[in-house]
Structures are given as C-alpha cells and as structure tokens.
Design a protein around this motif. Structure first.
Motif, PDB file in Angstrom:
ATOM      1  N   HIS A   7     108.848  79.349  -4.378  1.00  0.00           N
ATOM      2  CA  HIS A   7     108.141  78.371  -3.552  1.00  0.00           C
ATOM      3  C   HIS A   7     108.002  77.010  -4.222  1.00  0.00           C
ATOM      4  N   SER A  41     105.929  78.321   2.697  1.00  0.00           N
ATOM      5  CA  SER A  41     104.824  78.230   1.744  1.00  0.00           C
ATOM      6  C   SER A  41     104.485  76.788   1.382  1.00  0.00           C
ATOM      7  N   HIS A  59      99.156  79.263  -1.622  1.00  0.00           N
ATOM      8  CA  HIS A  59      99.512  77.985  -2.244  1.00  0.00           C
ATOM      9  C   HIS A  59      98.393  76.961  -2.022  1.00  0.00           C
ATOM     10  N   GLU A  62      95.125  78.092  -4.161  1.00  0.00           N
ATOM     11  CA  GLU A  62      95.279  78.501  -5.558  1.00  0.00           C
ATOM     12  C   GLU A  62      94.271  77.785  -6.446  1.00  0.00           C
TER      13      GLU A  62
END
Length: 128
Positions: A7, A41, A59, A62
C-alpha cells in the motif's frame, strides 16, 4: 494481507509489483485483487471492496489519536519546512480531510481529527 505490504508504494511500482507477484506464482485474478485493494488503501481513494475498506481505514487511523500531528511535524521537519509551513500544510491538507468507511474506524478518525484541530489551535496561540 499481501495488499498491505504494497500500500505504501503501489502508486510508484505497480508494474514491478505485478511482475513479482506473477513470478511468485499467483494467478492473474489474485494479482488483480491484491493490486485493487492496495490502491483502495490510499487515503484519497474510495474503496469498493470490504478488504479495501479495511486496509484504507487502517491506513487512515494508524498510530492512534496523535499520529496525524506527529507524522506531519516529523515529515515537515524532514522536508525542511518551517513550523509555520507545516501548520499551513496540516490546515490545508489534513484537518477535515479524509474519511473512513467502517463504523469503528470512523470514531477513531474523528478523535484524531479533533485532537489535531485542538493541537494546531493551541500551537498557533503559543506562537503568537
């Protein structure tokens, strides 16, 4: 899970990623799915698959509540930006931007955004 590995650079090396996956013996259908989810993503993408939503939201959230600020301050510093330039970047590109698609992630992202808004407000007041 394989899409998660890619990603961070699918947008730079999709062709090489596809070639590597093919060399590893994956079918074209499996490769297409991995690449699709890796693209989904990305923060500005709208994921269409459940796997894409999971990876996209992971993502986005995070690092927890402080991550938007910590990452932005570090990245700005590495880029040689002044604190004022980094604050401007955060205000234009991060605050109020992005979205999550899964209920659980929406709440976490809202917390990140709230923390970031308050932090930037306090930081700007301290600079005056």
């Amino acid at each position: 899970m394989i899409a998660a590995y890619f990603h961070g650079f699918i947008y730079k090396d999709e062709k090489r990623i596809r070639e590597w996956l093919k060399a590893e013996g994956l079918s074209n259908d499996k490769i297409d799915k991995i690449v699709q989810v890796a693209w989904e993503s990305q923060k500005k993408e709208i994921p269409g698959t459940l796997e894409g939503k999971i990876l996209h939201d992971a993502h986005m959230i995070e690092g927890g509540k402080t991550f938007l600020i910590v990452k932005s301050l570090i990245t700005g510093s590495v880029r040689g930006q002044t604190l004022e330039e980094t604050i401007e970047y955060i205000e234009k590109n991060i605050l109020g931007k992005g979205q999550c698609y899964l209920t659980e992630a929406k709440e976490i992202y809202a917390e990140q955004q709230k923390f970031a808004r308050e932090f930037i407000r306090d930081l700007k007041e301290g600079l005056e």
